[in-house]
Write a protein that holds these residues in place. Structure first.
Motif, PDB file in Angstrom:
ATOM      1  N   SER A  28       0.870  -1.174   0.000  1.00 56.56           N
ATOM      2  CA  SER A  28       0.000   0.000   0.000  1.00 56.56           C
ATOM      3  C   SER A  28       0.906   1.222   0.000  1.00 56.56           C
ATOM      4  O   SER A  28       2.120   1.105   0.164  1.00 56.56           O
ATOM      5  N   THR A  29       0.313   2.385  -0.224  1.00 60.41           N
ATOM      6  CA  THR A  29       1.060   3.641  -0.096  1.00 60.41           C
ATOM      7  C   THR A  29       0.609   4.319   1.186  1.00 60.41           C
ATOM      8  O   THR A  29      -0.583   4.348   1.499  1.00 60.41           O
ATOM      9  N   GLN A  30       1.564   4.846   1.925  1.00 56.20           N
ATOM     10  CA  GLN A  30       1.268   5.480   3.204  1.00 56.20           C
ATOM     11  C   GLN A  30       1.829   6.892   3.221  1.00 56.20           C
ATOM     12  O   GLN A  30       2.484   7.312   2.262  1.00 56.20           O
ATOM     13  N   LEU A  80      -1.943  -0.949  -3.508  1.00 51.94           N
ATOM     14  CA  LEU A  80      -3.211  -0.447  -3.006  1.00 51.94           C
ATOM     15  C   LEU A  80      -3.056   1.023  -2.645  1.00 51.94           C
ATOM     16  O   LEU A  80      -2.046   1.410  -2.046  1.00 51.94           O
ATOM     17  N   GLY A  81      -4.058   1.807  -3.024  1.00 56.39           N
ATOM     18  CA  GLY A  81      -4.028   3.220  -2.687  1.00 56.39           C
ATOM     19  C   GLY A  81      -5.431   3.796  -2.665  1.00 56.39           C
ATOM     20  O   GLY A  81      -6.418   3.066  -2.777  1.00 56.39           O
ATOM     21  N   ASP A  82      -5.477   5.107  -2.543  1.00 56.79           N
ATOM     22  CA  ASP A  82      -6.757   5.817  -2.428  1.00 56.79           C
ATOM     23  C   ASP A  82      -6.696   7.005  -3.385  1.00 56.79           C
ATOM     24  O   ASP A  82      -6.089   8.036  -3.076  1.00 56.79           O
ATOM     25  N   GLY A  84      -8.587  10.278  -1.924  1.00 57.59           N
ATOM     26  CA  GLY A  84      -7.920  10.931  -0.791  1.00 57.59           C
ATOM     27  C   GLY A  84      -6.513  11.422  -1.128  1.00 57.59           C
ATOM     28  O   GLY A  84      -6.052  12.419  -0.565  1.00 57.59           O
ATOM     29  N   TYR A  85      -5.841  10.722  -2.029  1.00 57.11           N
ATOM     30  CA  TYR A  85      -4.435  11.039  -2.322  1.00 57.11           C
ATOM     31  C   TYR A  85      -4.178  11.077  -3.836  1.00 57.11           C
ATOM     32  O   TYR A  85      -3.341  10.341  -4.353  1.00 57.11           O
ATOM     33  N   PRO A  86      -4.904  11.970  -4.541  1.00 58.53           N
ATOM     34  CA  PRO A  86      -4.801  11.975  -6.014  1.00 58.53           C
ATOM     35  C   PRO A  86      -3.418  12.384  -6.530  1.00 58.53           C
ATOM     36  O   PRO A  86      -3.090  12.089  -7.684  1.00 58.53           O
ATOM     37  N   ASP A  87      -2.626  13.051  -5.691  1.00 60.12           N
ATOM     38  CA  ASP A  87      -1.294  13.472  -6.151  1.00 60.12           C
ATOM     39  C   ASP A  87      -0.220  12.424  -5.886  1.00 60.12           C
ATOM     40  O   ASP A  87       0.919  12.575  -6.342  1.00 60.12           O
ATOM     41  N   ASN A  88      -0.564  11.406  -5.139  1.00 60.49           N
ATOM     42  CA  ASN A  88       0.429  10.377  -4.782  1.00 60.49           C
ATOM     43  C   ASN A  88      -0.157   8.980  -4.922  1.00 60.49           C
ATOM     44  O   ASN A  88       0.216   8.070  -4.190  1.00 60.49           O
ATOM     45  N   PHE A  89      -1.067   8.844  -5.872  1.00 61.24           N
ATOM     46  CA  PHE A  89      -1.793   7.577  -5.965  1.00 61.24           C
ATOM     47  C   PHE A  89      -0.821   6.426  -6.255  1.00 61.24           C
ATOM     48  O   PHE A  89      -0.104   6.436  -7.268  1.00 61.24           O
ATOM     49  N   LEU A  90      -0.764   5.477  -5.340  1.00 63.14           N
ATOM     50  CA  LEU A  90       0.029   4.240  -5.525  1.00 63.14           C
ATOM     51  C   LEU A  90       1.532   4.477  -5.661  1.00 63.14           C
ATOM     52  O   LEU A  90       2.249   3.640  -6.217  1.00 63.14           O
ATOM     53  N   LEU A 145      -9.151  -0.121  -2.704  1.00 59.09           N
ATOM     54  CA  LEU A 145     -10.208  -0.738  -1.902  1.00 59.09           C
ATOM     55  C   LEU A 145     -11.025   0.301  -1.147  1.00 59.09           C
ATOM     56  O   LEU A 145     -12.078  -0.008  -0.607  1.00 59.09           O
ATOM     57  N   ASP A 146     -10.506   1.537  -1.112  1.00 60.80           N
ATOM     58  CA  ASP A 146     -11.244   2.589  -0.419  1.00 60.80           C
ATOM     59  C   ASP A 146     -12.416   3.096  -1.253  1.00 60.80           C
ATOM     60  O   ASP A 146     -13.450   3.482  -0.719  1.00 60.80           O
ATOM     61  N   ASN A 147     -12.233   3.114  -2.572  1.00 54.32           N
ATOM     62  CA  ASN A 147     -13.248   3.709  -3.443  1.00 54.32           C
ATOM     63  C   ASN A 147     -13.820   2.762  -4.499  1.00 54.32           C
ATOM     64  O   ASN A 147     -14.869   3.039  -5.059  1.00 54.32           O
TER      65      ASN A 147
END
Ligand SMILES: Cc1cc2nc3c(=O)[nH]c(=O)nc-3n(C[C@H](O)[C@H](O)[C@H](O)COP(=O)(O)O)c2cc1C
Length: 180
Positions: free
Chosen positions: A56-58, A97-99, A102-108, A154-156
Motif C-alpha cells: 500500500s502507499t502510506q 493499493l491506494g486511495d 484521498g491522495y490523487p497526487d500520490n496515488f500508488l 479498496l477505499d473507493n
C-alpha cells in the motif's frame, strides 16, 4: 520450495487481504504463503526466481514503514536490506493499493518506488496495467502511460477488486507459468 514467492507490506491489513486471496487460488507447490515483509530479509528474496510483491502507499507517497507512522517496520525498512540482492533473471509482478480520491497526487506511489528499486537491480517486471477507470492527478507508479503493476483502490472501488485481480493474474500467467 514453492516456485513463486509472495510478499506484501501495508498497515491496516488490506494489502494482506489481497495477498492472501491471491495465494488461495494456487497450491503450495506453485506459490508460497503470503508473507509480511516485516518478517523477512534478503535471503528470503534471493531464493525465488518469481516474485509477487504487494504494497500500500502510506504517508503522502511513502512506502509503508515507521516514517509513515505504521505500526510495524515494512517495505521502508526492508529495501535497504535488499540493496545487495541481484534481481537479474528474476521475474517480478507488483500490486499496489491506494486511495485515488484521498491522495490523487500520490496515488500508488509506493508501487512505483518498489518498481524502480527492483528494475535498477536487474529484475524483469511484468503485469503493467491500464490507467483507464481510475481518476488521479499524479502517480510514481505510472511509467510510459501505464501503471507498473496491478492498481487497486479498496477505499473507493472495492467492488472492482476481484475482477481486477482475476484479469491481472490471467495476464501474468504465461510469464509466471500459472494455470488460471
Ligand atoms: C495516513 C494514510 C496515508 C495514505 N497515503 C496514501 C498515499 O499517499 N497514496 C495512496 O494512493 N494511498 C494512500 N493511502 C491509502 C492506503 O494506501 C489505502 O487505504 C490502502 O488500501 C491501505 O492498505 P493497507 O491496509 O494494507 O495499509 C493512505 C492511507 C492512510 C491511512
Amino acid at each position: 520450495m514453492a516456485k513463486i514467492g509472495l510478499f506484501f507490506g501495508g498497515n491496516t491489513g488490506k494489502t494482506r487481504k489481497v495477498a492472501k486471496a491471491i495465494k488461495k487460488r494456487f497450491d503450495d507447490e506453485t506459490m508460497a504463503d503470503a508473507v509480511n515483509v516485516s518478517k523477512v530479509g534478503a535471503d528470503d528474496f534471493a531464493q525465488y526466481q518469481f516474485l509477487l510483491l504487494g504494497t500500500s502507499t502510506q504517508g503522502e507517497g511513502l512506502l509503508p514503514g515507521l516514517s509513515a507512522d505504521c505500526e510495524t517496520e515494512s517495505w521502508e525498512e526492508l529495501l535497504p536490506k535488499l540493496e545487495g540482492v541481484d534481481f537479474t533473471g528474476k521475474t517480478v509482478a507488483l500490486f499496489g493499493l491506494g486511495d485515488q480520491v484521498g491522495y490523487p497526487d500520490n496515488f500508488l506511489d509506493a508501487m512505483g518506488i518498489i518498481y524502480q528499486f527492483v528494475v535498477e537491480r536487474g529484475a524483469k517486471v511484468v503485469g503493467s496495467w491500464s490507467t483507464d477507470g481510475y481518476e488521479f492527478d499524479s502517480s510514481e507508479a505510472v511509467v510510459d502511460g501505464k501503471f507498473v503493476g496491478l492498481a487497486l483502490d479498496l477505499d473507493n472501488q472495492s467492488n472492482l477488486t476481484d475482477e481486477r485481480v482475476e484479469a491481472w493474474l490471467k495476464q501474468i500467467a504465461p510469464e509466471f507459468g500459472l494455470s488460471v
